[in-house]
Design a protein around this motif. Structure first.
Motif, PDB file in Angstrom:
ATOM      1  N   MET A 117      -3.398   1.076   2.082  1.00  0.00           N
ATOM      2  CA  MET A 117      -3.916   1.477   3.391  1.00  0.00           C
ATOM      3  C   MET A 117      -4.216   0.261   4.259  1.00  0.00           C
ATOM      4  O   MET A 117      -3.840   0.197   5.413  1.00  0.00           O
ATOM      5  N   LEU A 118      -4.850  -0.717   3.611  1.00  0.00           N
ATOM      6  CA  LEU A 118      -5.149  -1.940   4.357  1.00  0.00           C
ATOM      7  C   LEU A 118      -3.860  -2.544   4.916  1.00  0.00           C
ATOM      8  O   LEU A 118      -3.796  -2.988   6.061  1.00  0.00           O
ATOM      9  N   SER A 129       7.407   0.536  12.536  1.00  0.00           N
ATOM     10  CA  SER A 129       7.076   1.805  13.188  1.00  0.00           C
ATOM     11  C   SER A 129       6.821   2.883  12.147  1.00  0.00           C
ATOM     12  O   SER A 129       5.884   3.675  12.281  1.00  0.00           O
ATOM     13  N   ALA A 130       7.652   2.907  11.097  1.00  0.00           N
ATOM     14  CA  ALA A 130       7.481   3.923  10.070  1.00  0.00           C
ATOM     15  C   ALA A 130       6.122   3.757   9.384  1.00  0.00           C
ATOM     16  O   ALA A 130       5.381   4.730   9.209  1.00  0.00           O
ATOM     17  N   ALA A 131       5.795   2.510   9.028  1.00  0.00           N
ATOM     18  CA  ALA A 131       4.519   2.263   8.349  1.00  0.00           C
ATOM     19  C   ALA A 131       3.348   2.652   9.246  1.00  0.00           C
ATOM     20  O   ALA A 131       2.412   3.346   8.825  1.00  0.00           O
ATOM     21  N   ALA A 132       3.416   2.220  10.491  1.00  0.00           N
ATOM     22  CA  ALA A 132       2.308   2.498  11.404  1.00  0.00           C
ATOM     23  C   ALA A 132       2.212   3.994  11.700  1.00  0.00           C
ATOM     24  O   ALA A 132       1.121   4.575  11.689  1.00  0.00           O
ATOM     25  N   GLY A 133       3.361   4.617  11.920  1.00  0.00           N
ATOM     26  CA  GLY A 133       3.354   6.043  12.220  1.00  0.00           C
ATOM     27  C   GLY A 133       2.814   6.846  11.053  1.00  0.00           C
ATOM     28  O   GLY A 133       2.018   7.773  11.226  1.00  0.00           O
ATOM     29  N   ALA A 163      -0.508  15.490  -4.744  1.00  0.00           N
ATOM     30  CA  ALA A 163       0.106  15.604  -6.066  1.00  0.00           C
ATOM     31  C   ALA A 163       0.472  14.230  -6.604  1.00  0.00           C
ATOM     32  O   ALA A 163       0.236  13.911  -7.772  1.00  0.00           O
ATOM     33  N   ALA A 164       1.025  13.400  -5.736  1.00  0.00           N
ATOM     34  CA  ALA A 164       1.416  12.058  -6.161  1.00  0.00           C
ATOM     35  C   ALA A 164       0.190  11.248  -6.577  1.00  0.00           C
ATOM     36  O   ALA A 164       0.210  10.502  -7.552  1.00  0.00           O
ATOM     37  N   ARG A 165      -0.911  11.429  -5.830  1.00  0.00           N
ATOM     38  CA  ARG A 165      -2.137  10.704  -6.159  1.00  0.00           C
ATOM     39  C   ARG A 165      -2.688  11.140  -7.512  1.00  0.00           C
ATOM     40  O   ARG A 165      -3.132  10.321  -8.309  1.00  0.00           O
ATOM     41  N   LEU A 166      -2.617  12.452  -7.737  1.00  0.00           N
ATOM     42  CA  LEU A 166      -3.086  12.962  -9.028  1.00  0.00           C
ATOM     43  C   LEU A 166      -2.259  12.386 -10.172  1.00  0.00           C
ATOM     44  O   LEU A 166      -2.770  12.127 -11.256  1.00  0.00           O
ATOM     45  N   ALA A 184      -0.013   7.645  -8.731  1.00  0.00           N
ATOM     46  CA  ALA A 184       0.775   6.721  -7.929  1.00  0.00           C
ATOM     47  C   ALA A 184      -0.133   6.009  -6.931  1.00  0.00           C
ATOM     48  O   ALA A 184      -1.014   6.619  -6.333  1.00  0.00           O
ATOM     49  N   GLY A 185       0.083   4.709  -6.754  1.00  0.00           N
ATOM     50  CA  GLY A 185      -0.698   3.953  -5.779  1.00  0.00           C
ATOM     51  C   GLY A 185      -0.271   4.292  -4.366  1.00  0.00           C
ATOM     52  O   GLY A 185       0.811   4.837  -4.142  1.00  0.00           O
ATOM     53  N   GLU A 186      -1.133   3.960  -3.399  1.00  0.00           N
ATOM     54  CA  GLU A 186      -0.836   4.287  -1.999  1.00  0.00           C
ATOM     55  C   GLU A 186       0.464   3.637  -1.541  1.00  0.00           C
ATOM     56  O   GLU A 186       1.266   4.228  -0.830  1.00  0.00           O
ATOM     57  N   PHE A 187       0.618   2.395  -1.964  1.00  0.00           N
ATOM     58  CA  PHE A 187       1.812   1.679  -1.524  1.00  0.00           C
ATOM     59  C   PHE A 187       3.068   2.335  -2.083  1.00  0.00           C
ATOM     60  O   PHE A 187       4.051   2.521  -1.378  1.00  0.00           O
ATOM     61  N   ARG A 188       2.973   2.724  -3.348  1.00  0.00           N
ATOM     62  CA  ARG A 188       4.127   3.349  -3.985  1.00  0.00           C
ATOM     63  C   ARG A 188       4.422   4.706  -3.340  1.00  0.00           C
ATOM     64  O   ARG A 188       5.586   5.084  -3.161  1.00  0.00           O
ATOM     65  N   ILE A 189       3.376   5.427  -3.005  1.00  0.00           N
ATOM     66  CA  ILE A 189       3.580   6.719  -2.350  1.00  0.00           C
ATOM     67  C   ILE A 189       4.340   6.534  -1.046  1.00  0.00           C
ATOM     68  O   ILE A 189       5.302   7.239  -0.743  1.00  0.00           O
ATOM     69  N   PHE A 190       3.903   5.546  -0.289  1.00  0.00           N
ATOM     70  CA  PHE A 190       4.573   5.298   0.989  1.00  0.00           C
ATOM     71  C   PHE A 190       6.025   4.912   0.762  1.00  0.00           C
ATOM     72  O   PHE A 190       6.945   5.458   1.357  1.00  0.00           O
ATOM     73  N   TRP A 191       6.207   3.956  -0.131  1.00  0.00           N
ATOM     74  CA  TRP A 191       7.528   3.359  -0.300  1.00  0.00           C
ATOM     75  C   TRP A 191       8.525   4.318  -0.927  1.00  0.00           C
ATOM     76  O   TRP A 191       9.672   4.399  -0.518  1.00  0.00           O
ATOM     77  N   GLN A 192       8.056   5.078  -1.947  1.00  0.00           N
ATOM     78  CA  GLN A 192       9.017   5.890  -2.689  1.00  0.00           C
ATOM     79  C   GLN A 192       9.073   7.346  -2.247  1.00  0.00           C
ATOM     80  O   GLN A 192      10.079   8.003  -2.466  1.00  0.00           O
ATOM     81  N   ILE A 193       8.003   7.820  -1.654  1.00  0.00           N
ATOM     82  CA  ILE A 193       8.017   9.235  -1.267  1.00  0.00           C
ATOM     83  C   ILE A 193       8.152   9.399   0.245  1.00  0.00           C
ATOM     84  O   ILE A 193       9.107   9.981   0.747  1.00  0.00           O
ATOM     85  N   ALA A 194       7.201   8.825   0.946  1.00  0.00           N
ATOM     86  CA  ALA A 194       7.174   9.045   2.393  1.00  0.00           C
ATOM     87  C   ALA A 194       8.420   8.492   3.067  1.00  0.00           C
ATOM     88  O   ALA A 194       9.042   9.147   3.902  1.00  0.00           O
ATOM     89  N   MET A 195       8.810   7.284   2.669  1.00  0.00           N
ATOM     90  CA  MET A 195       9.964   6.665   3.312  1.00  0.00           C
ATOM     91  C   MET A 195      11.205   7.525   3.163  1.00  0.00           C
ATOM     92  O   MET A 195      12.003   7.648   4.081  1.00  0.00           O
ATOM     93  N   LYS A 196      11.357   8.128   1.973  1.00  0.00           N
ATOM     94  CA  LYS A 196      12.563   8.923   1.741  1.00  0.00           C
ATOM     95  C   LYS A 196      12.596  10.140   2.655  1.00  0.00           C
ATOM     96  O   LYS A 196      13.637  10.502   3.182  1.00  0.00           O
ATOM     97  N   ILE A 197      11.417  10.745   2.823  1.00  0.00           N
ATOM     98  CA  ILE A 197      11.379  11.935   3.670  1.00  0.00           C
ATOM     99  C   ILE A 197      11.620  11.561   5.134  1.00  0.00           C
ATOM    100  O   ILE A 197      12.210  12.310   5.891  1.00  0.00           O
TER     101      ILE A 197
END
Lengths: 278, 310
Positions: free
Chosen positions: A1-2, B117-121, B199-202, B205-218
């Motif tokens: 997040m940071l 933009s993707a990260a910030a959005g 679900a990913a958090r449960l 998965a770390g926040e960074f991994r969630i962003f990189w592997q899940i969110a980015m793909k979507i």
């Protein structure tokens, strides 16, 4: 997040730093308070440029958006043969860099080997002088419209595509014709897109730079060094070396743009509220 | 800023309330094609293609052919190949250099700004953090700020840091894209379900991994759209390189072509040929036209995201 926050803040700090820098630049160095601004507000060349851009956008923006809307409506009505290809053809100029578009139209307008002049001469008329002082604004209007009408059309067209189909059915059952559907359903439905297009077009129009800069080479008499406020700011900074004054001019221009687009948004928002009450 | 109030009507049109009124004078409800409309649209489309057609024709003529033949049809001789050779050999092949510069700037700036933009959005859409509202208002406000009002201060800033006349002078400012952030926020909000993140958090998965592997793909279609527009923007940019660069070896195509044109105008075609400028223009628009045609699906859907749902 940071990480995300820093990634987000990076551009913002960047912009913030720049704005500070402008202020320091104007206030600092040789501390002059708002002298630069006072000078700009009484500078005929700056005011002239702003007024010229107002004239430009009053002519250009409505023409372009009306064309874009008509194209979008026509293509959305599905009554055009080969509509998909036509849509691409109208959009393609957007992919052409402004510089190339201006060069191209500069040649097309020109006396040397422009087909327009060739045609006029062939049928016994004089050259139309499209790059003369009287016509240059119209010529630029044409260039900008040519470039961006398709882009706006695509935005409006995509918005129309997402209107739910049952509304058309309801309208048809009520006996509404194509024009009626276009006027009463499609246009109100894509109103937000039209507003968005208008704002971007206004911002773009005020920032006119490449077109007059490049046509200056071809028609130095028709375009002075202060044709548009942007061109003026550029010439101030890089030809006259008046960097501080130029920054003030650029800043004022930004202010003008923000005020104009804000007023426009306010007025459309109010009109919508009225419409909802009626 | 004030965009929200003016766009609420986006999805529910107000046309419905008028539908009770009937009129008989309107067009009959034929579902077929309309010949008149077809002709009108095609004439207009032809107008938009005509300058490009002229460019194509003119690139096959040599300098004297340009003056002696009618602009909208071929000359007797076919000089396209010779023009291309001229173009790529003028000034020791500097044109090739310009092409690779442009491609470098456009690709690096495009990828960088799409990622940022993707990260910030994504952060705006899925996290709560202090001053979020304020920051997003700043982003929206930044869309309104004319780039040129920033360009001259940016130039001074870069000159102070000794960065003018380097590739960074072009790439760094191009990385910042408020409109991209805005578009990606809308996209992330719409396409990524919160339950998926939970679900990913449960699953640990770390926040960074969630962003990189899940969110980015979507978010891929949205990212491609932002990427496309960032590439086009950098590719077509003229003002920024104009003030930042003085070394012709760093020029992008736009600047180089403008310089060639100025030389040909000043020398009446002697020092640099009109035909070279024209052929250069043709070469410089081809890549973008091809990209746009190829990625049609993305830009049409991406624009809808940005304009309908705000």
């Amino acid at each position: 997040m940071l990480l995300f926050v820093t990634m987000l803040l990076l551009p913002l700090f960047y912009a913030g730093y720049l704005s500070l820098f402008t202020e320091r630049l104007i206030g600092g160095a040789s501390f002059a308070w708002f002298d630069n601004y006072a000078r700009a507000l009484t500078d005929e060349r700056f005011i002239g440029g702003v007024l010229r851009m107002c004239l430009f956008l009053v002519i250009q923006v409505p023409i372009m958006l009306l064309l874009a809307l008509l194209f979008a409506l026509a293509l959305d009505s599905m009554r055009v043969r080969g509509g998909k290809f036509a849509r691409l053809a109208i959009f393609v100029p957007y992919a052409v860099p402004g510089v190339v578009a201006t060069l191209m139209w500069g040649y097309l307008y020109g006396d040397n080997f422009g087909p327009i002049a060739q045609f006029m001469k062939a049928i016994g008329l004089g050259s139309p002088e499209l790059l003369g002082p009287d016509n240059i604004l119209g010529s630029i209007v044409n260039i900008v419209t040519w470039q961006f009408a398709g882009y706006n059309m695509v935005i409006m067209y995509s918005a129309m595509r997402s209107i739910p189909g049952d509304q058309y059915e309801a309208a048809r059952i009520d006996g509404a014709g194509q024009f009626r559907i276009a006027w009463s359903i499609k246009i109100p439905a894509i109103r937000s897109s039209i507003v968005l297009c208008t704002i971007f077009s206004v911002i773009g129009a005020f920032q006119l730079f490449s077109e007059p800069k490049l046509l200056y080479e071809v028609a130095p008499n028709a375009i002075g060094s202060s044709f548009s406020p942007n061109l003026y700011a550029y010439n101030l900074a890089f030809t006259n070396q008046e960097v501080n004054y130029s920054a003030a001019v650029a800043f004022l221009l930004g202010l003008v743009i923000m005020i104009v687009s804000y007023v426009f948004q306010l007025s459309t928002a109010r009109r919508e509220k009225k419409g909802a009450r009626a | 800023m004030s965009t929200t109030s003016s766009t609420r009507l986006a999805v529910i049109p107000s046309g419905q309330r008028r539908r009770a009124r009937k009129r008989s004078g309107d067009l009959p409800l034929g579902e077929g094609r309309s010949p008149i409309l077809t002709i009108v649209i095609w004439v207009c489309a032809a107008y938009f293609l005509l300058p490009l057609f002229w460019l194509l024709i003119s690139s096959t003529k040599d300098n004297s052919g340009l003056f002696s033949s009618f602009g909208l049809w071929f000359d007797d001789e076919f000089h396209l190949w010779a023009n291309l050779v001229d173009l790529f050999t003028t000034r020791d092949g500097v044109f090739l250099r310009w092409i690779s510069n442009t491609a470098l700037y456009a690709v690096v700036a495009g990828l960088g700004s799409a990622l940022l933009s993707a990260a910030a959005g994504y952060a705006f859409a899925k996290y709560d953090f202090p001053a979020k509202k304020f920051l997003f208002a700043v982003v929206l406000g930044a869309i309104m700020i004319p780039t040129t009002a920033l360009a001259i201060p940016t130039y001074l800033l870069f000159a102070g840091a000794g960065l003018t006349n380097t590739v960074w002078a072009i790439i760094l400012p191009s990385l910042v894209s408020p409109f991209g952030v805005y578009l990606m926020r809308v996209y992330a909000e719409e396409s990524i379900p919160d339950t998926l993140l939970e679900a990913a958090r449960l699953d640990g998965a770390g926040e960074f991994r969630i962003f990189w592997q899940i969110a980015m793909k979507i978010m891929v279609p949205g990212i491609v759209t932002v990427l496309l527009f960032a590439v086009v923007h950098t590719w077509n940019n003229y003002f920024l390189p104009l003030i930042m660069l003085t070394d012709p070896n760093l020029f992008p195509l736009t600047l180089g072509l403008a310089q060639l044109q100025a030389a040909s105008e000043a020398g009446g075609g002697a020092s640099a040929q009109f035909s070279t400028v024209i052929t250069g223009s043709l070469v410089s628009i081809l890549p973008l036209v091809v990209i746009f045609l190829y990625l049609q699906k993305y830009w049409t859907s991406g624009l809808t995201t940005g304009s309908v749902k705000e």
